[in-house]
Structures are given as C-alpha cells and as structure tokens.
Design a protein around this motif. Sequence first.
Motif: not given
Length: 870
Positions: A271-276, A290-298, A306-313
């Motif tokens: 979907a997107i690759k994030l970089t901080a 990581s996703f926010g602690s309050r990310t919903p189950e949906s 990917n916790y190392l690259t920040g890529e959302i799959i």
Amino acid sequence: CFPKTLYGPRMTKTKGCRGWRWLALWWIHFFLLWRTTDGQTRYSIPEELKQGSVVGNLAKDLGLGLTEIFDRKLRVASEAGKQYFSVDAGKGELVVNDRIDREALCAQSASCVLPLQVVVENPLQSHRIEVEIRDINDNSPSFPTQEIKLKIPESVGAGKRFPLEKAEDFDVGVNSLKTFSLSKNEYFSLKFKETKNDDGVPELLLEKPLDREKNAHHQLLLTALDGGNPVKSGTCKITITVLDNNDNFPVFSENEFKVSLKENSTKGSSAIKLTATDADDGLNGEIVYSFGSRTPESVLSVFDINYLTGEIILKGTLDYESSKLYRIDVTAKDKGIPEMEGHCRVQVDVEDVNDNSPEIVLTSKPSPVREDAPSGTVVALISARDQDSGENGKVKLHLPKGSPFILKPSYSNNYELVTSGVLDRERLSEYNIEITATDSGSPPLWSKKTVPVTITDVNDNPPVFTQPSYNVYLKENGVPGSILYSVSAYDEDFGENAKISYSILDSKVQDVSVSSYVYINSDNGSIYSMHSFDYEKLKVFQIQVQAKDQGSPSLSSNATVHVFILDQNDNAPAVIYPSSAVLGSLSHQRMPRCAKAGHLVTKVTAVDADSGHNAWMSYRVAEATDASLFTVSQYTGEVRTKRSVSEQDDSSQRLLIEIKDDGEPVQSSTVTVSILMEDGPHEPILELRQKAAEPSTKTGRITLYLILSLASVSVLSLVTFLILAVKCMKSSRSSGSCCMRRSDCEDYKNPNRNLQIQLNTDGPIKYVEVLGGDMMSQSQSFRSCMSPMSEYSDFTLIKPSSTTDFKEVISVLDASLPDSTWTFESQQVRSNWKIYLFHSKNTYSRSLYIRNFEAEMVYKLNNAYQITTC
C-alpha cells in the motif's frame, strides 16, 4: 426547545421557555414531518420511535379510500431488507413496525432516507415513498480507550505537542461531537490540529518543561462534549510518565499520507512505504514501525506493517461495498531510553471495481393474465440494483426477442412488466420470462432471473368434431336401444371451457321429429336407436349433432350423421301378374291348341319390396300337370310351351310356379296358373277373378260340372268361330281383330299411319285398342271379341285415323288417367298394334301391354314397369 412529548422520555423540557412559544414551534415541526419531493411522498421522523407510532396517513396521501386498502391489498415493501414500517389496515396510516436505529442504518451519513415501495393491486400499481430518519442525541461521545498513557522525557521543552485519541460520536449534525475539555493543571493545555478530513485532532500542549524529580507522573482527564440538548459527554484518563533524556523524536516526512487501492488488489500488495528519521545516534536513532495501539481490528485484519521498513502490506481482502476507506495511525519509535515516538496517519481509499453482478428483485409476485388481456396489462413489478458505484452500478434490463411482454420503466431502476402482444393459452399456457440485467462496467457483469407468468383460459375455441360428417350403416330390424354410433369432439380450451355436452338438433324425418328415432348421451356422444328401422319405409335420414362447451358464453359446432338403413331379406316376392293371383291363389289363362313350341302363354310378374340381391327374383315350375309341355323363364317369368300342343294333351293344365329371391335366408312365394286349351282363336285375359276352390270334399261334383261346361264351351266355340269366319270374309279391308289367328294377320304388313284411340274408363279395369290400316283406306269400325269368361268386355272398335306417332297414343292415355304419367320410347308405329292398359288402385298393379301382330315385341316404360306381350 421541544415539548416533552415529542421524543418521549428522552427529551426534557427546557427551563425558561414560555409554553405557548414552544407549543407553536412543536406544531411547526410536526407539519414539517412529511413533504413531497419530485412527485414522491416523503415523511420525516426521528429515530427510536416506539412501535406503532404513526408516520403519516399513507392512504390519504396516495388518494386511496379506506375500502380500497382491503380491496387493492395495500402493502409496503422496504428496500432496506428489514420491514421497519407497516400499514394500519383500518386507518390507512403508515406506522412504525420495528425499532429504527439511524446509526445502524446510515452510520454517520448526513442524510438518512429509507426508500419504501407501496404496492396496490387491481390494477397493479406501485408508489415510491421516502422516510427521512432524523438523528436524536442518543449517543454519547466515546474514546477508543479509557486511558491514554504517554511517556515524555523531561528534556522536552515547552510548546511540544502530543497527539491524543479523538473521541467518536455516532450522532450527526448538532448532536455530533463538538468540543473537548481538559482538567485544570499547570503543565498541559488542550489544542487542536487542523486536518483535511477532520474538524480537529486534540493535542496535548506542554506549557512548561517537566521536572521528573519534582513530579514524575501526571494524571489528567480529557472530556469530549457533543452539541445535543441536553449535552452528552465522554471522558478519557491521561497518564503521563516523565522520562529522562532521549531528546529527539522520530519524524515522518508528512503528518498524513493518502493512497488508493483497487478493491480487487491481491494479497501481499504494497500500500505504501513509510519512512521516519531520528537525529539521535545509536539505539536512540534506530526506529521500528508499528500501528497505533488503538488501531481497530477492522484495519488489523486487512493490513500489516513491516516493523523494520515501514511498508504497509495488504494481507486481507478489500471490499468497496463494505468499506470505502481506511485510516491507519502509524507510530515510529526509537530504541533510546526513554523511547521517543513519532506519529503519522495513512488514509487508504478503496477504488471500486465491477465485481458485483446486478440483482433483479421482484417487488410483487406476477399475477395470472387472461389470454384476452389487452396490451399494456401490468403483470409484475420489478426493480434492479447493483452494489457497485458509478458506471459499475448502472443497470439495464432486457427481455428476449419475440416475447409478448415488455419492461416499462417507472422510476429509479423500477420497472413494470406489461403485455405487448397477443396471448394464446392454447399455444402456450405459461411463459417463463427470462430477464437479463447488465451493468455498465468494464467488463460488464450480468445476471438472469426467470419470472413465471401463467396465462388463464377464456372460451375462445368452439368444440371441433373429429369429422365434419359421419356415415353410419345400420341393418334394419335392429334391437331398439342399441348404439348406432359415437361421435366425438374436442375443445382446445381448458377447464369448464373444454367440457363438452352433446345434443341432437330438432329436425324432421318423414314429418316426425328425429328425436322420436334416436337419442344421444350428452356426456360421451353415443347415439342410440329408439326403435327398430324398416328399410322398406325408411332408407336414409340425417341427424344434426351439436357439441356445446360450458364456457361463458358457450360455443358450439355441428356435425351431420348420415344414417343408411341396410336392407335385410324380410320381404317375400309379391305377384302382381297374373292379376287374379293378387286376389286369390289361382289364375286362369287360355291358349289355342294350335300353339307351337315357344308360344307365350302368359307372364308371371312379381315384385320384391327389398333391394339389391334381396330383390333379385327367379322363377321355376314347382309342379305341373304335364312338366313336358310348359316351361317358365328363370328371370323374366314368361310361361311358354316347350313343344307343340297335341290332341292327346289335357285341355286343362295346372302350373304351380315358385318365385324366389336371392336374399339370405331365401324368401319365396307361389302362384297357381290354370291353362285352358281351346280349339278356337285365343285372346289374352288380363284379369280374372275366380273364387277360391271348394274344399276337397266337393272335388267330385266340381269335376262333373267341369266336364259338362267343357262340352258346352266346345260347341259354343265352334259356332262362334263359324260366325266370325263369315264376317271376316265380308270385310274387304279388315286389319284384323283380337279374334284372328296369327296367320290371318299377314294382311296387315303394310304400314298404317292412321291410328285412333278410344279408352273405356268404366270399372276398375281400363282397356284401349289401337287398329290401323293403310293411308288410302276408308274409315271403318270394328268390334272386339272377348272370351265368354271375361267379366269386362267393354272394348270399342277403333276407326283408323291420321295418327302416325305412337307417342300420341300415350298422350291419350295421360288424358284419361291423370294420376299416372306414361312416357314411351320414341318408336314409329308401322304395323298393327293392340294395347291393353291395366290400371287399378293397387300401386303395384299398373301395366301397359302392347302387342304387335307382326312380331312379338316388348317395350318398356320409363316408370320401370315392364311391358308384357300377349
């Protein structure tokens, strides 16, 4: 301010409002509960109304009377899948049928409208109405979690902002979330960060640096408030832990990212690759995502990071129809002590693809259609829908070519199935109409639905007989009540329209109603005789049979039954000549002893009332005084001599002639002919009436009388012969008489063209005599000469006249006997003739006998009676 009764116990009366003002406002609000838009009826009600609450007077708004509610079966169909409303059959009001939760139906959409379809029958019609569900403040703002925990290094300077969770309020409009408030403290205040899609995200603003040694933990209370009346709120506890120095936070290039994915994207797609980035070194600069602690189950069920690259799959399946977008909070943490966090939000928009086939919905069940229904008759109501959007959701309906039905659009993907052609139940009693729905996507998707339509019968076909006419052959003398024939008809209609009853139309047979002869079984068409038939009285007759169905109006057709009566040999031959045989059993004939072999003595004529082979007759001599003297022709009945008569032959001969027909069984009759041989001239006797012989006890006396009579007759005959001989010699131009011998007739070989006819009409027997002379002769008169045994001797001698054609003879006969019609074959009379006409009241006893003295000739009349020579 609303009156307390408007929304039930949830509403409270606002203090400080004058009663009359709020009452007026309430009435204004009530009249705005329903309105019509674009020609459609629309009502507006608040959510959560109690069951049975009145929405509006549906019958009145549609222009229907209360009686039509029952007669036309007014009902409501909801497109929402659940029946939230129903119709009060007694009042025609639309009432709430079930609890309506606006948030469950429309989520946070600004407008929530429930489309309803109102269906009435007879005639079949549909109306679309809309019910707007207004929001009430029945939901409090709520936070995803009850407690927010933050870790803030003490090195963080004043002015640093920390994003907080945004509360959610499922209400809309004024009842939605409006503001936040923070409990009073000296280190933090509440600020809002403006975004593209939100009114504002609450953030915690650090007003002054923290001092871990002074206060390592801070407890705050965040309150969310909505705009309802009364105001509802929700709270969240904020716990802040003060950490020691890791003074650089991971930072994203943007605070918010936006990407699009097609709903048919495969699993594993990126979907997107994030970089901080983090300005610190070492572990304080190493970042994990990581996703926010309050990310919903949906979100967690569909996406992974990917916790190392920040890529959302993409790990799940996207469905545009279920969720059109996802908002994902992403956290970037360093490995320092204490950990430092950076935050951003990713919005994933789901793009629609044409992955849903259109759906065909029957709003009403198809009604049976009469086969004579006119074009345009509504059969069923149909709607189409597609869960896709845009062009992918545009649906068109199609019917197969040649179908006698069409789809007539009504409104908003709703159609009426109506007739468009001639229907014929006898050709097709039920149509399975296949409707095809196709969307406008690329590639287009389609679906089909079969709608059964039953065609009801009308009485449009008359009964048809298997044959237009029937020939029935029936033997005479049958048993009364026996079956003659069974006619059969069929009707292409159905039910009562195809039930056939048979009847006989009234007609006359020999001036008697045909119903006196036969009757018919009305159920199966069997025809029975009422009595036995006699071929000799009735040979053929007709029966008109009618087949009628039981439709309304009934139809019928006719067939003719020709009944031919077959002859049976039930009649014996009847003797009509010699005529005395009709009156008795004995016929007397005379003949000269000078007769040679082949001399015609008499002719026996008989008729048989039967026909065909049954009427073919043959003659034979059953008994004879002298079997060697006489013979009878087998087929003509002529009695002739087999040899010349000798002096030794008895003067009285007796013949018993049997007449048999050719039927099975054979029928026969007999006639007794008594022949008296004389020495003098002979004349044929046409009719003798003799009394029956006396009983056998008187035979001896009769024999004596006969001997005496025979002697007297012999003397008398000799005297008569002498007198006639003298008179004939004196007649110089005599053309002959009945007393002449055959040899005396030779003087008349010359043609005679002068004929005159005179008829004696006295008595039951009529005689006519025709005599002729040559053209130069003078008119003369002649006398007849009759046997002494004849009872009728009224012969008149005929004078010659200028008649040349024998047809004139017949014309005289016609004038004398107007009840008989005589015609004769065209013959020129060139010789001497003698004509004997026998006529009596007995219809079997009409004969015309013509004798030519030169040649024994036989002529036949056109009325089928045979001319017998003398």
